[in-house]
Design a protein around this motif. Structure first.
Motif, PDB file in Angstrom:
ATOM      1  N   GLY A  82     -11.012   9.750   1.223  1.00  0.00           N
ATOM      2  CA  GLY A  82     -11.081   9.790   2.715  1.00  0.00           C
ATOM      3  C   GLY A  82     -10.088  10.228   2.781  1.00  0.00           C
ATOM      4  O   GLY A  82      -8.669   9.653   2.214  1.00  0.00           O
ATOM      5  N   PRO A 102      -7.882   0.996   3.149  1.00  0.00           N
ATOM      6  CA  PRO A 102      -8.334   1.944   3.967  1.00  0.00           C
ATOM      7  C   PRO A 102      -8.663   2.783   4.474  1.00  0.00           C
ATOM      8  O   PRO A 102      -9.505   3.668   4.936  1.00  0.00           O
ATOM      9  CB  PRO A 102      -8.639   0.539   4.690  1.00  0.00           C
ATOM     10  CG  PRO A 102      -7.490  -0.507   4.396  1.00  0.00           C
ATOM     11  CD  PRO A 102      -6.863   0.033   3.189  1.00  0.00           C
ATOM     12  N   ASP A 103      -6.932   3.429   4.275  1.00  0.00           N
ATOM     13  CA  ASP A 103      -6.894   5.065   4.750  1.00  0.00           C
ATOM     14  C   ASP A 103      -7.097   5.742   3.760  1.00  0.00           C
ATOM     15  O   ASP A 103      -6.894   7.187   4.358  1.00  0.00           O
ATOM     16  CB  ASP A 103      -5.190   4.895   5.308  1.00  0.00           C
ATOM     17  CG  ASP A 103      -5.309   4.342   6.528  1.00  0.00           C
ATOM     18  OD1 ASP A 103      -5.369   3.550   7.060  1.00  0.00           O
ATOM     19  OD2 ASP A 103      -3.593   3.407   6.011  1.00  0.00           O
ATOM     20  N   LYS A 104      -7.784   5.184   2.708  1.00  0.00           N
ATOM     21  CA  LYS A 104      -7.817   6.808   1.762  1.00  0.00           C
ATOM     22  C   LYS A 104      -8.834   6.660   1.276  1.00  0.00           C
ATOM     23  O   LYS A 104      -9.314   6.033   0.001  1.00  0.00           O
ATOM     24  CB  LYS A 104      -6.732   7.152   0.191  1.00  0.00           C
ATOM     25  CG  LYS A 104      -5.472   7.466   1.642  1.00  0.00           C
ATOM     26  CD  LYS A 104      -4.815   8.203  -0.090  1.00  0.00           C
ATOM     27  CE  LYS A 104      -3.547   8.494   0.358  1.00  0.00           C
ATOM     28  NZ  LYS A 104      -2.551   7.901  -0.220  1.00  0.00           N
ATOM     29  N   GLY A 105     -10.014   6.340   2.205  1.00  0.00           N
ATOM     30  CA  GLY A 105     -11.280   6.241   1.897  1.00  0.00           C
ATOM     31  C   GLY A 105     -11.657   4.816   0.914  1.00  0.00           C
ATOM     32  O   GLY A 105     -12.444   4.987   0.253  1.00  0.00           O
ATOM     33  N   PHE A 106     -10.983   3.965   1.304  1.00  0.00           N
ATOM     34  CA  PHE A 106     -11.085   2.747  -0.024  1.00  0.00           C
ATOM     35  C   PHE A 106     -11.357   2.761  -1.625  1.00  0.00           C
ATOM     36  O   PHE A 106     -11.917   2.032  -1.883  1.00  0.00           O
ATOM     37  CB  PHE A 106     -12.713   1.919   0.945  1.00  0.00           C
ATOM     38  CG  PHE A 106     -12.283   0.789   2.197  1.00  0.00           C
ATOM     39  CD1 PHE A 106     -12.439  -0.464   1.782  1.00  0.00           C
ATOM     40  CD2 PHE A 106     -12.498   1.687   3.339  1.00  0.00           C
ATOM     41  CE1 PHE A 106     -12.416  -1.073   3.300  1.00  0.00           C
ATOM     42  CE2 PHE A 106     -12.268   1.048   4.411  1.00  0.00           C
ATOM     43  CZ  PHE A 106     -12.130  -0.610   4.223  1.00  0.00           C
ATOM     44  N   LEU A 107     -10.542   3.490  -1.824  1.00  0.00           N
ATOM     45  CA  LEU A 107     -10.388   3.957  -2.973  1.00  0.00           C
ATOM     46  C   LEU A 107      -8.823   2.631  -3.216  1.00  0.00           C
ATOM     47  O   LEU A 107      -8.245   2.570  -2.664  1.00  0.00           O
ATOM     48  CB  LEU A 107      -9.403   5.068  -3.097  1.00  0.00           C
ATOM     49  CG  LEU A 107     -10.822   6.755  -3.259  1.00  0.00           C
ATOM     50  CD1 LEU A 107     -10.068   8.084  -3.099  1.00  0.00           C
ATOM     51  CD2 LEU A 107     -11.534   6.028  -3.956  1.00  0.00           C
ATOM     52  N   ARG A 128      -9.922  -7.297  -1.176  1.00  0.00           N
ATOM     53  CA  ARG A 128      -9.215  -6.020   0.406  1.00  0.00           C
ATOM     54  C   ARG A 128      -8.004  -5.279   0.296  1.00  0.00           C
ATOM     55  O   ARG A 128      -7.900  -4.618   0.102  1.00  0.00           O
ATOM     56  CB  ARG A 128      -9.845  -6.859   1.455  1.00  0.00           C
ATOM     57  CG  ARG A 128     -11.045  -6.747   1.841  1.00  0.00           C
ATOM     58  CD  ARG A 128     -11.839  -7.350   3.358  1.00  0.00           C
ATOM     59  NE  ARG A 128     -13.551  -6.975   2.943  1.00  0.00           N
ATOM     60  CZ  ARG A 128     -13.906  -8.274   2.752  1.00  0.00           C
ATOM     61  NH1 ARG A 128     -12.623  -9.476   2.066  1.00  0.00           N
ATOM     62  NH2 ARG A 128     -14.931  -8.617   2.399  1.00  0.00           N
ATOM     63  N   GLY A 175     -16.572   4.243   2.005  1.00  0.00           N
ATOM     64  CA  GLY A 175     -15.707   4.812   1.678  1.00  0.00           C
ATOM     65  C   GLY A 175     -15.232   4.956   3.798  1.00  0.00           C
ATOM     66  O   GLY A 175     -13.807   6.042   3.816  1.00  0.00           O
ATOM     67  N   GLY A 209     -14.005   1.361  -3.048  1.00  0.00           N
ATOM     68  CA  GLY A 209     -14.773   1.021  -1.949  1.00  0.00           C
ATOM     69  C   GLY A 209     -15.347  -0.829  -1.245  1.00  0.00           C
ATOM     70  O   GLY A 209     -15.585  -1.356  -0.926  1.00  0.00           O
ATOM     71  N   CYS A 268     -17.031  10.761   1.472  1.00  0.00           N
ATOM     72  CA  CYS A 268     -15.928  10.458   2.396  1.00  0.00           C
ATOM     73  C   CYS A 268     -15.386   9.554   1.682  1.00  0.00           C
ATOM     74  O   CYS A 268     -14.140   8.843   1.564  1.00  0.00           O
ATOM     75  CB  CYS A 268     -16.156   9.276   3.067  1.00  0.00           C
ATOM     76  SG  CYS A 268     -16.840  10.053   4.394  1.00  0.00           S
ATOM     77  N   GLY A 278     -16.445   0.624   4.288  1.00  0.00           N
ATOM     78  CA  GLY A 278     -15.918   0.688   2.932  1.00  0.00           C
ATOM     79  C   GLY A 278     -16.475   1.297   1.707  1.00  0.00           C
ATOM     80  O   GLY A 278     -15.918   2.073   0.961  1.00  0.00           O
TER      81      GLY A 278
END
Lengths: 564, 335
Positions: free
Chosen positions: A27, B82-87, B77, A353, B108, A24, A350
């Motif tokens: 994501g 959040p839409d890309k896996g928290f990258l 944050r 992922g 993350g 993930c 989070g």
């Protein structure tokens, strides 16, 4: 419940989590759940290739207990008395008869269960499956030589705990498994179990012909009762299945058996499996992954490409991830409720992922089960409600309450732990983290005496009913000094009475509702903080049809896949 | 001390003779000569400067992060997607590098990489430097005793060193961690301080025999020298000979060895944290940063590169400095 074996499954779940968590990292957007396009259809013929990281632990039905092997073995080779429908969506966890004509008939206050075998069911050598074969199969599961399988037969059957198995019993057999005739099998249980027919879905209850039993070598060639039989099996390398001509589709409502041949290849790197399936070269167009999921670095690109996304299946993996609150160390309900409000599930998710790691959980029974009930006892946003938590903590006069969080020490868990600490400290707790060696994690937290206030855990049930979730996790009678699984150490008379009542209910629909109510009750007692219902993403080659995740197995459904 | 044929660094010759000719003959102590030569070694000066800079950065980490407005444990944050896996959001190579986060953020969680790197340096350097002190103290005392006293004492200490050198340290360290951590917990030193203490003692203890052997060898030759015999014939005791006569002659070896062993210990600490036997999260160290970053090597390569580069730099400069110091203080030492 078998503590050690379930712990094994738990650990396996940990491995699954590690895979999905990595998967993930990249994501994409939140992916849609399983496509629900009615019963799967397909053409007969062709060869289905299965690309796997590792060989199956065991295909011997009495030793088969780990996800991918269960899916592969039960859906293709070894039939049990009952099984699960092969349809997309939550109906996949629907219990259906398999070798038996119906779901069994309980009598004597649920302590006696009678199953009747279907007409025309045969082994791969053409001999008819008789009651004695089922009896022999169950008996051999209790032998100490047949290891690694579930131990429910030993625990549930009268005299099972003392029975030594068919190799050492001098031919006496176990009296609590009775064959009144070749078709009728009767199980005498040592306690009332209203949903014993879920237990009989495990391959423990598969027939084994005594004459063909080769003890531990049976693993290399279990005698098939399903639509395929083993043609060749090179351990750690490959396994080839061909059609079993003695399997009659008329007797089987579960297995579609579309491909003519199934070839499993072991020992592939998960990244290589991804690359091959994404590249979709001609020889891989009829291939699938089974024991891996799409890896982190590929997930974003796969889900953002409509052509690739078409070939994927996303859905819940059947596991619930939760934070157990040690109710012995955190006695005050208000403090436990404060923990419920304080935890920031969004930041936990989070660290794994984001949305692709799972859906936010509100209870311990996952939505793929009929026993799941929709409720939200602590109506807080996913980010938590620190103000409300603080209020509860103040009213309990417990500001600065000390919490220590146990977790298996992996880089991902270290981040999750930091997320918990941040959220709990914000609400007025004093939190420290206690990373534990992943190899011994469940042994360490399985000792109630030394277990800390909070423990991070995961649970995947052995069958899709509340009876495989609530009793092992919350029955006070099952708290043991070592190998404990009731990580909340909940010992509550009200919960226990309701567990007994649910166990004794034969109407599965009614029983499911009782488990759902119990799930909610346990949440009111704030024994666990459910975090997420785990998700997984798998991909298949472009010529594979019926690509969906099975609700119970949490993987592509081996019984329904077809190739063009 | 005269130059010997063993010295291979020829550029060192020039300044010494140059200056000597210019200023005429002047009595200079060993320390003065060494410092003089060190000053004229560009690599030595550069590495010394870098080491001091890194130490300052580590010591001043709280101040620096305060000025930059970041913190090693806060989840930023807004810096992750959040839409890309928290990258991490934006930045070169998906690192999330921005004005707010000069070295990007951790995937993350959004924790600031620079802040974690600086705070991580404190732990890594604290453990490495302290463990070196432990090794050096034990190694000097036992090595000198073995060399000077000889006989049964020598045999006993030498066998002890052999035994410790033959131990698979890393495996033992991993195996013993739970036991000692629990013990320290019960003794009232829980969590990160307990683990740091444990790592210092353990790494230091298993490192001393390397040093003990060198010191023993030095003492073996020194104890036959005239000044030692003179002291003994005048009635000096063991203590006096060891600390007054021998120790001053060992300083060069001690300094050189220390500067060479520090980078090894930094590496050991990183390896242990990487393997998860290090400090308790959320305390950052370079090792656990590296351990986490491996999985993101493709999507966020800088996250792996930054702590890797930091580790590389520190180890490199300590090594260079150690080498230079050896050339200066111990010209006979072969390379």
């Amino acid at each position: 419940m078998t503590l050690r074996k379930n712990a094994v499954r738990l650990a396996a779940g940990g491995a699954v989590l590690a895979l999905t968590a990595t998967a993930c990292g990249g994501g994409g957007g939140s992916s849609s759940s399983t496509k629900s396009s009615g019963a799967p259809k397909g053409d007969k013929g062709g060869t289905l290739n299965v690309l796997l990281i590792a060989d199956f632990e065991h295909l011997d039905p009495q030793r088969n207990y780990v996800s991918s092997a269960l899916n592969f073995g039960s859906r293709l080779l070894t039939r049990s008395l009952t099984g699960y429908a092969s349809v997309p969506g939550p109906n996949g966890s629907q219990l259906v008869p398999d070798l038996a004509t119906d779901l069994g008939k309980p009598s004597d206050g649920n302590k006696t269960w009678t199953f009747t075998l279907k007409d025309g069911v045969k082994f791969e050598d053409g001999s008819a499956i008789k009651c004695a074969d089922v009896k022999y199969g169950v008996e051999r599961s209790m032998s100490d030589q047949i290891t690694a399988g579930p131990q429910y037969a030993k625990q549930y059957l009268v005299g099972g705990d003392k029975y030594v198995g068919p190799y050492k019993d001098g031919g006496k057999g176990l009296d609590s498994i009775q064959c009144t005739d070749d078709k009728t099998i009767v199980f005498k249980l040592n306690k009332a179990i209203g949903d014993f027919n879920y237990t009989t879905s495990l391959p423990t209850f598969s027939p084994v012909p005594k004459a063909k039993d080769t003890n531990i070598k049976y693993d290399d060639h279990p005698v098939s009762t399903g639509p395929y039989k083993i043609q060749s099996y090179a351990r750690q390398k490959s396994l080839v299945l061909v059609r079993n001509e003695n399997w009659d589709p008329e007797t089987d409502t579960i297995r579609k058996a579309y491909p003519d041949k199934i070839v499993a290849t072991f020992g592939l790197d998960p990244a290589v499996i991804d690359q091959r399936l994404i590249a979709d070269a001609p020889q891989d167009q009829t291939a699938i992954m089974l024991d891996s999921s799409i890896q982190a670095e590929n997930l974003a690109s796969v889900l953002n490409d409509p052509n690739l996304k078409k070939r994927t299946a996303a859905g819940l993996d059947g596991f619930v991830r939760y934070l157990a609150i040690n109710t012995v160390k955190v006695k005050d309900l208000k403090v436990r409720q404060a923990i419920e409000y304080a935890i920031n599930k969004e930041s936990y998710r989070g660290t794994r992922g984001g949305a692709d790691a799972g859906d936010y959980a509100t209870g311990t029974i996952t939505p793929v089960m009929k026993s799941h009930k929709d409720f939200n006892v602590y109506d807080a946003p996913p980010t938590g409600d620190p103000a409300k938590a603080k209020g509860l903590l103040t009213s309990a006069n417990a500001m600065g309450f000390k919490l220590k969080i146990d977790f298996a020490n992996t880089p991902t868990n270290a981040k999750s732990g930091a997320a918990f600490k941040e959220a709990l400290d914000k609400a007025g707790f004093k939190t420290t983290l206690n990373p534990i060696n992943p190899d011994t994690y469940y042994d360490v937290i399985g000792k109630p005496k030394t277990q800390n206030e909070l423990s991070l855990a995961g649970w995947g049930p052995d069958w899709p009913n509340g009876s495989s979730v609530i009793p092992p996790l919350f029955d006070g009678k099952q708290i043991v000094p070592e190998g404990n699984q009731n990580f909340a150490q909940l010992n509550d008379p009200e919960v226990q009475a309701k567990i007994a009542a649910a166990n004794n209910e034969t109407d599965l629909t009614k029983q499911a509702a009782l488990w759902g109510d119990l799930d909610e009750l346990i949440m009111q007692k704030a024994a666990v903080v459910p975090l997420i219902y785990g998700k997984t993403n798998q991909i298949a080659g472009s010529k594979v049809k019926n690509v969906y995740l099975h609700a119970f197995y949490g993987e592509l459904d081996m019984a329904a896949l077809a190739v063009q | 001390m005269t130059m010997s044929a063993g010295d291979t660094l020829t550029q060192d010759h020039a300044p010494v003779e140059d200056v000597g000719a210019h200023k005429g003959i002047e009595g200079r102590s060993l320390g003065q000569i060494a410092w003089f030569r060190l000053k004229h070694d560009k690599i030595a000066m550069l590495s010394m400067f870098m080491i001091i800079l890194i130490l300052l950065l580590a010591i001043l980490a709280p101040l620096i992060t305060k000025v930059l407005g970041v913190d090693p444990t806060t989840f930023y944050r807004a810096a992750v997607d959040p839409d890309k896996g928290f990258l991490p959001k934006g930045g070169p190579l998906g690192s999330g590098i921005s004005g707010d986060h000069l070295l990007g953020v951790e995937p993350g969680t959004g924790r600031d990489t620079l802040a974690r790197l600086l705070y991580g340096a404190r732990i890594s350097l604290l453990i490495a430097l302290s463990a070196t002190v432990v090794s050096v103290v034990i190694g000097t005392i036992l090595g000198a005793l073995a060399g000077y006293l000889g006989g049964k004492m020598d045999a006993f200490i030498s066998r002890l060193m052999d035994l410790l050198l033959a131990f698979p340290q890393l495996i033992l360290l991993i195996a013993m961690t739970p036991v000692f951590v629990t013990l320290l917990d019960q003794l009232g030193v829980p969590g990160t301080p307990g683990r740091v203490l444990y790592l210092i003692v353990f790494i230091g203890f298993f490192g001393w025999p390397y040093f003990g052997r060198i010191i023993r060898g030095q003492v073996l030759s020194l104890r036959e020298r005239e000044f030692v015999e003179a002291a003994r014939s005048l009635g000096a005791g063991t203590g006096h000979v060891l600390f007054r006569q021998l120790l001053p002659n060992l300083w060069a070896s001690i300094l050189v060895f220390s500067s060479l062993i520090i980078p090894t210990y930094i590496g050991t600490e990183a390896a242990l944290s990487f393997l998860g036997v290090g400090v308790v999260p959320p305390t950052p160290t370079w090792g656990n940063m590296l351990g986490d970053s491996v999985r993101y090597a493709r999507v966020d390569p800088l996250y792996l590169f930054i702590p890797g580069l930091a580790l590389f730099t520190v180890v490199l400069f300590f090594n260079l400095f150690g080498d230079a110091l050896r050339d200066v203080l111990d010209p006979r030492g072969s390379r």
